[in-house]
Design a protein around this motif. Structure first.
Motif, PDB file in Angstrom:
ATOM      1  N   MET A 151     -16.257  -2.037  -6.832  1.00  0.00           N
ATOM      2  CA  MET A 151     -14.913  -1.569  -6.475  1.00  0.00           C
ATOM      3  C   MET A 151     -14.425  -2.275  -5.225  1.00  0.00           C
ATOM      4  O   MET A 151     -15.188  -2.545  -4.305  1.00  0.00           O
ATOM      5  CB  MET A 151     -14.935  -0.047  -6.235  1.00  0.00           C
ATOM      6  N   THR A 152     -13.134  -2.589  -5.157  1.00  0.00           N
ATOM      7  CA  THR A 152     -12.532  -3.243  -4.015  1.00  0.00           C
ATOM      8  C   THR A 152     -12.410  -2.256  -2.862  1.00  0.00           C
ATOM      9  O   THR A 152     -11.971  -1.123  -3.039  1.00  0.00           O
ATOM     10  CB  THR A 152     -11.138  -3.776  -4.365  1.00  0.00           C
ATOM     11  N   THR A 153     -12.814  -2.685  -1.677  1.00  0.00           N
ATOM     12  CA  THR A 153     -12.677  -1.850  -0.499  1.00  0.00           C
ATOM     13  C   THR A 153     -11.213  -1.737  -0.126  1.00  0.00           C
ATOM     14  O   THR A 153     -10.512  -2.742   0.021  1.00  0.00           O
ATOM     15  CB  THR A 153     -13.472  -2.440   0.678  1.00  0.00           C
ATOM     16  N   ARG A 154     -10.741  -0.517   0.047  1.00  0.00           N
ATOM     17  CA  ARG A 154      -9.349  -0.271   0.425  1.00  0.00           C
ATOM     18  C   ARG A 154      -9.269  -0.211   1.951  1.00  0.00           C
ATOM     19  O   ARG A 154     -10.009   0.539   2.576  1.00  0.00           O
ATOM     20  CB  ARG A 154      -8.848   1.021  -0.195  1.00  0.00           C
ATOM     21  N   ILE A 155      -8.352  -0.973   2.510  1.00  0.00           N
ATOM     22  CA  ILE A 155      -8.247  -1.054   3.964  1.00  0.00           C
ATOM     23  C   ILE A 155      -6.858  -0.629   4.414  1.00  0.00           C
ATOM     24  O   ILE A 155      -5.846  -0.990   3.803  1.00  0.00           O
ATOM     25  CB  ILE A 155      -8.554  -2.474   4.470  1.00  0.00           C
ATOM     26  N   GLY A 156      -6.830   0.147   5.488  1.00  0.00           N
ATOM     27  CA  GLY A 156      -5.577   0.560   6.098  1.00  0.00           C
ATOM     28  C   GLY A 156      -5.518   0.085   7.535  1.00  0.00           C
ATOM     29  O   GLY A 156      -6.541  -0.132   8.174  1.00  0.00           O
ATOM     30  N   TYR A 157      -4.297  -0.089   8.042  1.00  0.00           N
ATOM     31  CA  TYR A 157      -4.128  -0.582   9.411  1.00  0.00           C
ATOM     32  C   TYR A 157      -3.063   0.237  10.128  1.00  0.00           C
ATOM     33  O   TYR A 157      -1.943   0.397   9.631  1.00  0.00           O
ATOM     34  CB  TYR A 157      -3.726  -2.060   9.425  1.00  0.00           C
ATOM     35  N   ILE A 158      -3.417   0.736  11.330  1.00  0.00           N
ATOM     36  CA  ILE A 158      -2.483   1.473  12.183  1.00  0.00           C
ATOM     37  C   ILE A 158      -2.228   0.667  13.450  1.00  0.00           C
ATOM     38  O   ILE A 158      -3.167   0.307  14.161  1.00  0.00           O
ATOM     39  CB  ILE A 158      -3.055   2.847  12.580  1.00  0.00           C
ATOM     40  N   GLY A 159      -0.957   0.388  13.733  1.00  0.00           N
ATOM     41  CA  GLY A 159      -0.596  -0.305  14.961  1.00  0.00           C
ATOM     42  C   GLY A 159      -0.310  -1.767  14.713  1.00  0.00           C
ATOM     43  O   GLY A 159      -1.226  -2.592  14.711  1.00  0.00           O
ATOM     44  N   LEU A 160       0.954  -2.108  14.531  1.00  0.00           N
ATOM     45  CA  LEU A 160       1.362  -3.463  14.162  1.00  0.00           C
ATOM     46  C   LEU A 160       2.119  -4.128  15.313  1.00  0.00           C
ATOM     47  O   LEU A 160       3.178  -4.717  15.118  1.00  0.00           O
ATOM     48  CB  LEU A 160       2.208  -3.429  12.892  1.00  0.00           C
ATOM     49  N   GLY A 161       1.544  -4.048  16.504  1.00  0.00           N
ATOM     50  CA  GLY A 161       2.142  -4.659  17.676  1.00  0.00           C
ATOM     51  C   GLY A 161       1.703  -6.095  17.857  1.00  0.00           C
ATOM     52  O   GLY A 161       1.349  -6.785  16.895  1.00  0.00           O
ATOM     53  N   ASN A 162       1.691  -6.550  19.109  1.00  0.00           N
ATOM     54  CA  ASN A 162       1.375  -7.952  19.399  1.00  0.00           C
ATOM     55  C   ASN A 162      -0.001  -8.365  18.893  1.00  0.00           C
ATOM     56  O   ASN A 162      -0.177  -9.491  18.427  1.00  0.00           O
ATOM     57  CB  ASN A 162       1.463  -8.209  20.906  1.00  0.00           C
ATOM     58  N   HIS A 216      -6.291 -12.032   3.335  1.00  0.00           N
ATOM     59  CA  HIS A 216      -7.701 -12.147   2.921  1.00  0.00           C
ATOM     60  C   HIS A 216      -8.011 -11.304   1.691  1.00  0.00           C
ATOM     61  O   HIS A 216      -8.691 -11.769   0.765  1.00  0.00           O
ATOM     62  CB  HIS A 216      -8.595 -11.736   4.087  1.00  0.00           C
ATOM     63  N   ILE A 217      -7.530 -10.052   1.689  1.00  0.00           N
ATOM     64  CA  ILE A 217      -7.912  -9.147   0.602  1.00  0.00           C
ATOM     65  C   ILE A 217      -6.814  -8.937  -0.432  1.00  0.00           C
ATOM     66  O   ILE A 217      -7.059  -8.388  -1.514  1.00  0.00           O
ATOM     67  CB  ILE A 217      -8.362  -7.778   1.151  1.00  0.00           C
ATOM     68  N   GLY A 218      -5.580  -9.339  -0.080  1.00  0.00           N
ATOM     69  CA  GLY A 218      -4.492  -9.260  -1.051  1.00  0.00           C
ATOM     70  C   GLY A 218      -3.790  -7.921  -1.117  1.00  0.00           C
ATOM     71  O   GLY A 218      -2.777  -7.786  -1.824  1.00  0.00           O
ATOM     72  N   SER A 219      -4.310  -6.905  -0.403  1.00  0.00           N
ATOM     73  CA  SER A 219      -3.651  -5.598  -0.372  1.00  0.00           C
ATOM     74  C   SER A 219      -3.991  -4.925   0.951  1.00  0.00           C
ATOM     75  O   SER A 219      -5.043  -5.192   1.547  1.00  0.00           O
ATOM     76  CB  SER A 219      -4.105  -4.724  -1.545  1.00  0.00           C
ATOM     77  N   LEU A 220      -3.086  -4.045   1.402  1.00  0.00           N
ATOM     78  CA  LEU A 220      -3.293  -3.372   2.673  1.00  0.00           C
ATOM     79  C   LEU A 220      -2.300  -2.230   2.764  1.00  0.00           C
ATOM     80  O   LEU A 220      -1.149  -2.351   2.349  1.00  0.00           O
ATOM     81  CB  LEU A 220      -3.054  -4.355   3.832  1.00  0.00           C
ATOM     82  N   SER A 221      -2.750  -1.102   3.312  1.00  0.00           N
ATOM     83  CA  SER A 221      -1.848   0.000   3.633  1.00  0.00           C
ATOM     84  C   SER A 221      -1.598  -0.039   5.131  1.00  0.00           C
ATOM     85  O   SER A 221      -2.532  -0.237   5.910  1.00  0.00           O
ATOM     86  CB  SER A 221      -2.459   1.344   3.230  1.00  0.00           C
ATOM     87  N   VAL A 222      -0.334   0.161   5.539  1.00  0.00           N
ATOM     88  CA  VAL A 222       0.008  -0.042   6.946  1.00  0.00           C
ATOM     89  C   VAL A 222       0.835   1.116   7.484  1.00  0.00           C
ATOM     90  O   VAL A 222       1.563   1.792   6.752  1.00  0.00           O
ATOM     91  CB  VAL A 222       0.789  -1.359   7.152  1.00  0.00           C
ATOM     92  N   LEU A 223       0.709   1.297   8.825  1.00  0.00           N
ATOM     93  CA  LEU A 223       1.444   2.353   9.510  1.00  0.00           C
ATOM     94  C   LEU A 223       1.788   1.906  10.916  1.00  0.00           C
ATOM     95  O   LEU A 223       0.931   1.371  11.639  1.00  0.00           O
ATOM     96  CB  LEU A 223       0.590   3.628   9.578  1.00  0.00           C
ATOM     97  N   ASP A 224       3.041   2.114  11.307  1.00  0.00           N
ATOM     98  CA  ASP A 224       3.472   1.879  12.682  1.00  0.00           C
ATOM     99  C   ASP A 224       4.674   2.771  12.951  1.00  0.00           C
ATOM    100  O   ASP A 224       5.456   3.067  12.029  1.00  0.00           O
ATOM    101  CB  ASP A 224       3.839   0.414  12.905  1.00  0.00           C
TER     102      ASP A 224
END
Length: 295
Positions: free
Chosen positions: A1-12, A24-32
């Motif tokens: 199974m593909t590891t699901r990655i999320g990212y919080i904080g899209l600053g500098n 790199h992974i082709g998918s990402l969940s994001v929050l800012d």
């Protein structure tokens, strides 16, 4: 199974790191909190979420790059934080530079939910993130480190397992101690050069050029401990040579400062501490200078 990655904080820092992960992974969940920061990620195919709780519900690994300890605590353990929905086995990796005590406290809170906490501060700045050239200092269990090592290579050229939780932060603090002490030393060198009639912008060119060749302060950081060296140690003659050169040049710079009435407190401290710090003891020049300073 593909590891699901999320990212919080899209600053500098977070934005270029997250972009590297998305590439790199082709998918990402994001929050800012800033909608404008999220827009380019949506356009690139990332999935936006409304809060940290939603992000955790769709992620196996969550990377956090926010401002400070308070924000880290809020996104991890706040009312709508990651722990409110994170499933057991989820890894929460904090890239912000926080207190090591905060890291340990959050590790305990995460463990009560079956979640792995990782402190993973980075070095190299936004430019390093854009080039996938960051160094990441990771405090984590062996199991958690194995989960994050490969994804982190999307934005890092060096991923170091510093030890258990808290160790990554302690390594980052030591690294930044060197960084900002060296900045202070640079300002002292600029004051001496300016007083001597030297163009300090040209001095800066020389420093950047030669440090890119020699490695700067990192060029002496090869030993595995800081204890005094025995005379038969292979490092002893090398660091004795460094001490001799360093004490000579420090003494000459201090003499110039005396003539120009420029106070050089870091140079004075360095002359006294260079040899002992290198593990080879105080040298003749520093010893003589110390005796001359005594009343």
């Amino acid at each position: 199974m593909t590891t699901r990655i999320g990212y919080i904080g899209l600053g500098n820092m977070g934005a270029p790191m997250a972009l590297r992960l998305l590439d790199h992974i082709g998918s990402l969940s994001v929050l800012d909190t800033n909608p404008d920061a999220v827009t380019p990620f949506i356009e690139a195919g990332a999935r936006p979420v409304s809060n940290a709780a939603e992000l955790a519900s769709v992620s196996d690994i969550v990377c956090v790059t926010v401002l400070d300890d308070a924000q880290v605590r809020d996104v991890v353990a706040g009312p709508d934080g990651l722990l409110s929905t994170a499933k057991p086995g989820t890894v929460i990796a904090v890239h912000s530079t926080i207190s090591d005590t905060t890291a340990l406290d959050l590790e305990t809170q995460c463990a009560s939910h079956g979640v792995e906490f990782v402190d993973a501060p980075v070095s190299g700045g936004a430019a390093g993130a854009k080039k996938a050239a960051l160094a990441v200092m990771v405090g984590a269990s062996d199991e958690a480190f194995e989960k994050i090592r490969e994804p982190f290579r999307a934005f890092a050229a060096l991923v170091v397992h510093a030890g258990p939780v808290g160790a990554g932060t302690r390594m980052k603090l030591a690294r930044n101690l060197l960084h900002f002490v060296s900045f202070t030393a640079a300002t002292e060198a600029q004051r001496l050069a300016e007083a001597a009639g030297i163009d300090i912008t040209e001095l800066g060119k020389v420093v950047r050029h030669t440090d890119s060749i020699t490695g700067g302060a990192g060029s002496i950081m090869w030993r595995d401990n800081t204890s005094a060296l025995e005379p038969d140690d292979s490092w002893f003659p090398i660091f004795s040579h460094v001490r001799a050169l360093g004490e000579k040049d420090l003494a000459l710079a201090m003499a110039l400062g005396d003539r120009l009435d420029v106070d050089l407190p870091l140079a004075t401290r360095a002359l006294a501490g260079l040899g002992p710090g290198l593990g080879v003891g105080i040298g003749d020049i520093a010893r003589t200078h110390s005796m001359e300073e005594q009343p």
